[in-house]
Design an enzyme around this catalytic site. Structure first.
Site, short mmCIF file in Angstrom:
data_model
loop_
_atom_site.label_atom_id
_atom_site.label_comp_id
_atom_site.label_asym_id
_atom_site.label_seq_id
_atom_site.Cartn_x
_atom_site.Cartn_y
_atom_site.Cartn_z
N SER A 14 1.02 -1.06 0.20
CA SER A 14 -0.07 -0.03 0.03
C SER A 14 0.75 1.40 0.28
O SER A 14 2.06 0.95 0.41
CB SER A 14 -0.74 -0.06 1.05
OG SER A 14 -1.68 1.32 1.27
N TYR A 61 -1.74 -0.08 10.98
CA TYR A 61 -1.78 -0.47 9.19
C TYR A 61 -0.42 -0.06 8.67
O TYR A 61 -0.05 -0.98 8.03
CB TYR A 61 -3.01 0.21 8.84
CG TYR A 61 -3.18 -0.22 7.27
CD1 TYR A 61 -3.42 -1.63 6.98
CD2 TYR A 61 -3.15 0.66 6.33
CE1 TYR A 61 -3.71 -1.99 5.72
CE2 TYR A 61 -3.34 0.18 4.81
CZ TYR A 61 -3.44 -0.99 4.63
OH TYR A 61 -3.82 -1.49 3.39
N1 LIG Z 1 -8.64 -0.72 -0.69
C1 LIG Z 1 -7.78 0.14 -0.59
O1 LIG Z 1 -7.99 1.44 -0.66
C2 LIG Z 1 -6.36 -0.39 -0.53
C3 LIG Z 1 -5.31 0.46 -0.85
C4 LIG Z 1 -4.10 -0.31 -0.69
C5 LIG Z 1 -3.79 -1.43 -0.39
N2 LIG Z 1 -4.75 -2.44 -0.26
C6 LIG Z 1 -4.57 -3.74 0.31
O2 LIG Z 1 -5.16 -4.62 -0.58
C7 LIG Z 1 -5.47 -5.73 -0.09
C8 LIG Z 1 -7.08 -6.38 -0.56
O3 LIG Z 1 -7.85 -5.20 0.03
P1 LIG Z 1 -9.17 -4.80 -0.47
O4 LIG Z 1 -9.09 -3.43 -0.56
O5 LIG Z 1 -9.54 -5.54 -1.55
O6 LIG Z 1 -10.20 -5.28 0.53
P2 LIG Z 1 -11.35 -6.33 0.83
O7 LIG Z 1 -12.24 -5.91 -0.45
O8 LIG Z 1 -11.86 -6.16 2.25
O9 LIG Z 1 -10.50 -7.69 0.56
C9 LIG Z 1 -9.90 -8.44 1.56
C10 LIG Z 1 -9.80 -9.69 1.37
O10 LIG Z 1 -8.80 -10.46 2.39
C11 LIG Z 1 -9.15 -11.40 2.62
N3 LIG Z 1 -8.76 -11.69 4.08
C12 LIG Z 1 -8.82 -11.24 5.17
N4 LIG Z 1 -8.18 -12.04 6.20
C13 LIG Z 1 -7.76 -13.05 5.97
C14 LIG Z 1 -7.21 -14.30 6.10
N5 LIG Z 1 -6.90 -14.36 7.89
N6 LIG Z 1 -7.02 -15.39 5.63
C15 LIG Z 1 -7.28 -15.19 4.18
N7 LIG Z 1 -7.82 -14.10 3.70
C16 LIG Z 1 -8.37 -13.09 4.58
C17 LIG Z 1 -10.71 -11.31 2.73
O11 LIG Z 1 -11.33 -12.79 2.79
P3 LIG Z 1 -12.23 -13.43 3.74
O12 LIG Z 1 -12.71 -12.37 4.81
O13 LIG Z 1 -13.27 -14.12 3.22
O14 LIG Z 1 -10.98 -14.22 4.15
C18 LIG Z 1 -10.94 -10.58 1.40
O15 LIG Z 1 -11.07 -11.44 0.30
C19 LIG Z 1 -5.04 -5.70 1.20
O16 LIG Z 1 -3.97 -6.34 1.51
C20 LIG Z 1 -5.20 -4.15 1.33
O17 LIG Z 1 -4.47 -3.93 2.56
C21 LIG Z 1 -5.99 -1.69 -0.12
#
Ligand SMILES: NC(=O)c1ccc[n+]([C@@H]2O[C@H](COP(=O)([O-])OP(=O)(O)OC[C@H]3O[C@@H](n4cnc5c(N)ncnc54)[C@H](OP(=O)(O)O)[C@@H]3O)[C@@H](O)[C@H]2O)c1
Length: 247
Positions: free
Chosen positions: A131, A144
């Site tokens: 991120s 975070y």
């Molecule tokens: N959205 C943003 O602004 C942003 C920006 C920069 C980076 N990111 C990063 O991008 C990645 C994805 O985020 P997103 O925005 O797509 O969020 P999201 O829609 O909340 O997706 C998060 C995913 O992680 C999975 N997860 C969480 N805990 C887990 C565990 N213990 N074991 C296996 N899977 C797990 C969840 O699945 P389950 O709950 O079904 O397990 C879900 O599929 C993250 O690493 C986040 O930090 C996001």
């Protein structure tokens, strides 16, 4: 033989979009997360995706996934996210622990379990979803930002340690992405607090935008390593400099 890609956190947001996109690029995609119903729905709608129940905080769960794979050419360590927006002074220890366990140790568990297969493939690609919070700190982001900084550092270390081996190590560092779950998880299910994050922002990134960047990095020729790709919406010039249009 088709190449196999493992995508963690594929039940929502960036992981789900990446699983779909890599399947469209011709990969056999193994889509892992805890919410199996969502993975089953994803696989039912997209040929080439195999759903696997996976908790990246459980070594047993990660080992079971690794044992089930015949090969692994691409690993996308995407599972993760943020919990809370408290100051460091008020931060909850269990939130910090969970963020570290998921984002950092979860990526470590998958990396250790699948690295031999990535090497064996002769052209492995390891993608780490960090991120911009892994590059810059912001108020309320303490736990975070600390976890994402650690993940960034692990990625840099790994690239150094793997030089000479047939594995590329790619870091994808997105800014503001309006994904399905990120802000809702951060605000513990409070949908209206989550909506405020994106309020008035003309065009935050979508999960598909990030999946597109990941697919581009992964499909470069084997000798081309995109070390780090920082991707933000045009409306976000920096962490604190977000353009918002009022009402
Ligand atoms: N959205 C943003 O602004 C942003 C920006 C920069 C980076 N990111 C990063 O991008 C990645 C994805 O985020 P997103 O925005 O797509 O969020 P999201 O829609 O909340 O997706 C998060 C995913 O992680 C999975 N997860 C969480 N805990 C887990 C565990 N213990 N074991 C296996 N899977 C797990 C969840 O699945 P389950 O709950 O079904 O397990 C879900 O599929 C993250 O690493 C986040 O930090 C996001």
């Amino acid at each position: 033989m088709k190449r196999t890609a493992v995508v963690t956190g594929a039940s929502s947001g960036i992981g789900e979009a990446t699983a779909r996109r890599l399947a469209a690029e011709g990969y056999d995609v193994v889509a892992g997360a805890r919410r199996r119903d969502r993975l089953d729905a994803l696989a039912a709608g997209t040929p080439g995706i195999t759903p696997v129940t996976l908790d990246v905080t459980s070594q047993e769960s990660v080992n079971a996934l690794a044992a089930s794979l015949g090969r692994c050419d691409v690993l996308v360590n995407n599972a993760g996210g943020a919990l809370g927006l408290e100051s460091v002074a008020d931060g909850r220890l269990d939130d910090w622990q969970r963020m570290y366990d998921t984002n950092v140790l979860g990526s470590l568990r998958l990396t250790q379990a699948l690295l031999p297969k990535l090497v064996e493939s002769g052209d492995g690609v390891l993608v780490m979803l960090t991120s911009t919070a892994g590059l810059v700190s912001y108020e309320g982001g303490g736990g975070y930002c600390a976890a994402k900084h650690a993940q960034t550092s692990m990625t840099e270390t790994l690239r150094l340690e793997l030089v000479g081996q047939p594995v590329r190590v790619v870091e994808i560092a997105p800014g503001m992405v309006k994904s399905e779950g990120f802000a809702v998880t951060r605000f513990r299910g409070d949908e209206s607090a989550a909506a405020k994050v994106y309020e008035g922002v003309p065009g935050p990134l979508s999960a598909d935008d990030v999946a597109d960047a990941i697919a581009w990095c992964v499909t470069r020729p084997a000798h081309v390593n995109v070390d780090r790709l920082v991707i933000r919406p045009r409306a976000q010039a920096a962490q604190h400099r977000v353009h918002r249009v009022s009402g």
